[in-house]
Design an enzyme around this catalytic site. Structure first.
Site, PDB file in Angstrom:
ATOM      1  CE  LYS A 175      21.795  73.129  46.650  1.00 56.22           C
ATOM      2  NZ  LYS A 175      22.633  71.958  46.396  1.00 56.22           N
ATOM      3  CB  THR A 208      21.883  69.378  35.883  1.00 65.68           C
ATOM      4  OG1 THR A 208      20.933  68.301  35.890  1.00 65.68           O
ATOM      5  CG2 THR A 208      21.433  70.440  34.901  1.00 65.68           C
ATOM      6  N   GLY A 210      25.653  66.434  39.435  1.00 70.88           N
ATOM      7  CA  GLY A 210      26.729  66.948  40.290  1.00 70.88           C
ATOM      8  C   GLY A 210      26.723  68.453  40.512  1.00 70.88           C
ATOM      9  CB  THR A 211      24.395  71.269  39.677  1.00 67.14           C
ATOM     10  OG1 THR A 211      23.278  70.450  39.967  1.00 67.14           O
ATOM     11  CG2 THR A 211      24.516  71.445  38.197  1.00 67.14           C
ATOM     12  N   GLY A 212      24.923  70.159  42.585  1.00 64.02           N
ATOM     13  CA  GLY A 212      24.855  70.441  44.023  1.00 64.02           C
ATOM     14  C   GLY A 212      26.218  70.272  44.678  1.00 64.02           C
ATOM     15  CB  CYS A 213      28.814  67.598  44.379  1.00 64.93           C
ATOM     16  SG  CYS A 213      27.741  66.181  44.603  1.00 64.93           S
TER      17      CYS A 213
HETATM   18  O1  PXL Z   1      24.742  64.867  43.616  1.00 65.04           O
HETATM   19  C1  PXL Z   1      24.588  64.088  44.750  1.00 65.04           C
HETATM   20  C2  PXL Z   1      25.594  62.987  44.837  1.00 65.04           C
HETATM   21  C3  PXL Z   1      26.543  63.022  45.816  1.00 65.04           C
HETATM   22  N1  PXL Z   1      27.467  62.053  45.988  1.00 65.04           N
HETATM   23  C4  PXL Z   1      27.495  61.001  45.173  1.00 65.04           C
HETATM   24  C5  PXL Z   1      26.576  60.905  44.143  1.00 65.04           C
HETATM   25  C6  PXL Z   1      25.595  61.917  43.971  1.00 65.04           C
HETATM   26  C7  PXL Z   1      24.618  61.824  42.899  1.00 65.04           C
HETATM   27  O2  PXL Z   1      24.555  60.926  42.124  1.00 65.04           O
HETATM   28  O3  PXL Z   1      26.624  59.864  43.342  1.00 65.04           O
HETATM   29  C8  PXL Z   1      28.526  59.955  45.375  1.00 65.04           C
END
Ligand code: PXL
Length: 270
Positions: A175, A208, A210-213
Site C-alpha cells: 500500500k 485515517t 484503521g484504514t489498513g485493517c
Molecule cells: O491499524 C493497526 C491496528 C491494528 N489493531 C489494533 C490497533 C491498531 C492501531 O491502532 O489498535 C488493535
C-alpha cells in the site's frame, strides 16, 4: 447459497476504528458473517493507545479452535499479533484444523507510535506465517521491515513485492499511502506474473485510523465470498476510499473511517 464466514485474528480497539472492530464492521457491510479470535485488548481512543493487555497464546488458540471446529471460516485475516509465541500458536491451529485461506496484515505500529508487534516476532512472522499467506497487505514501512529493502520508487515497491512472493506470499499487496505521489495514492498487487496498480485521489484528512485493517478486512470478505484476487483488490480499494472520503469526524485525534459509506453508496446506485 449459504452465508460466507470470515474470522479475524487481531487485537481489540476500544475506540472502534481499527482492530477487530474495524474488521467485523467491514465484514458485515460486505455481507459476510464475522467472527473473532482476540490476541490482545487495547485501551485506546482517537488520541492514542493507553495500554495493551495481551491474551495468553493458549487462550488465543482456544478461540481459533472453537471457531474452526464448528463454524469453519471461508477466509481468515490476521492483524495485530503481538508476539512470536502468539504467531506460533496461530500457525499450529492453522495446521491442526486445515485452515488455508489466510490474509496477513502485518501490523507493526499504531498511528501514535505504540508498538503492536514485538521486534523479535518479525522473524517468526516471516518464517512461519508469510509462507502460509494467501495475501499480505503491508504498508511501505512494514514492507521495508519484512524485506530489508529501502522503498522509495515504484521500482523498489515492485522488488519488495517480488521479495514477499519469494517468502511464500501468494499475492502481496503493497500500500502506497505512506508515499503519496502529490495528489494520488497507488497500491500495488503482484499476482506472481504481473503487477497491478490501483490509484486513488489522495484525501487530505487526519481521520485515517484503521484504514489498513479496513482494507485488509474488505479484501478478506471478498475472498470469503469467492472473488478472485483482482476483483477483491478492486473492491477493497473502493471500500477504503469511500470510508476515508466520507469521514465521520468523531474524536479529537485521528478519528476512524466511515465503514457505512461503501454500502450506502451501492444502495443509492442500486
Ligand atoms: O491499524 C493497526 C491496528 C491494528 N489493531 C489494533 C490497533 C491498531 C492501531 O491502532 O489498535 C488493535
Amino acid at each position: 447459497m449459504s452465508i460466507r464466514k470470515a474470522l479475524t485474528i487481531a487485537g481489540s480497539d476500544s475506540g472502534g476504528g481499527a482492530g477487530i472492530q474495524a474488521d467485523i464492521k467491514t465484514f458485515q457491510e460486505l455481507g459476510v458473517f464475522g467472527m473473532s479470535a482476540l490476541t490482545a485488548v487495547t485501551a485506546q481512543n482517537t488520541q492514542g493507545v493507553h495500554s495493551v493487555f495481551p491474551m495468553s497464546p493458549g487462550e488465543l488458540g482456544k478461540q481459533i479452535e472453537a471457531v474452526a471446529l464448528d463454524l469453519r471460516p471461508d477466509a481468515i485475516k490476521t492483524g495485530m499479533l503481538w508476539s512470536a509465541e502468539m504467531i506460533e500458536e496461530i500457525v499450529q491451529q492453522l495446521e491442526e484444523h486445515d485452515l488455508k485461506v489466510v490474509i496477513v496484515d502485518p501490523v507493526m505500529i499504531a498511528k501514535g507510535g505504540a508498538s503492536l508487534l514485538n521486534d523479535e516476532a518479525v522473524e517468526t512472522l516471516k518464517r512461519r506465517l508469510l509462507p502460509r499467506a494467501f495475501a499480505a497487505t503491508p504498508n511501505i514501512p512494514e514492507a521495508e521491515v519484512l524485506t530489508g529493502r529501502r522503498i522509495q520508487t515504484m521500482d523498489d515497491r515492485k522488488k519488495a513485492a517480488e521479495d514477499l512472493h519469494k517468502l511464500g506470499v501468494r499475492y502481496p499487496i503493497i500500500k502506497g499511502g505512506h508515499l503519496p505521489e502529490k495528489k494520488t495514492v497507488t497500491d500495488l498487487l503482484f499476482d506472481g506474473e504481473t503487477f497491478i496498480e490501483i490509484t486513488n485521489p489522495f484525501i487530505e484528512t487526519k481521520h485515517t485510523h484503521g484504514t489498513g485493517c479496513t482494507f485488509s478486512a474488505a479484501l478478506t470478505a471478498q475472498i470469503a465470498k469467492g472473488s478472485d484476487i483482482h476483483e477483491a483488490f478492486e473492491i477493497a480499494e473502493s471500500f477504503v476510499h469511500m470510508a476515508v472520503a466520507n469521514g465521520l469526524n468523531i474524536g479529537s485525534g485521528h478519528g476512524p473511517t466511515n465503514h457505512f459509506a461503501y454500502k450506502q453508496r451501492s444502495m443509492r446506485e442500486g
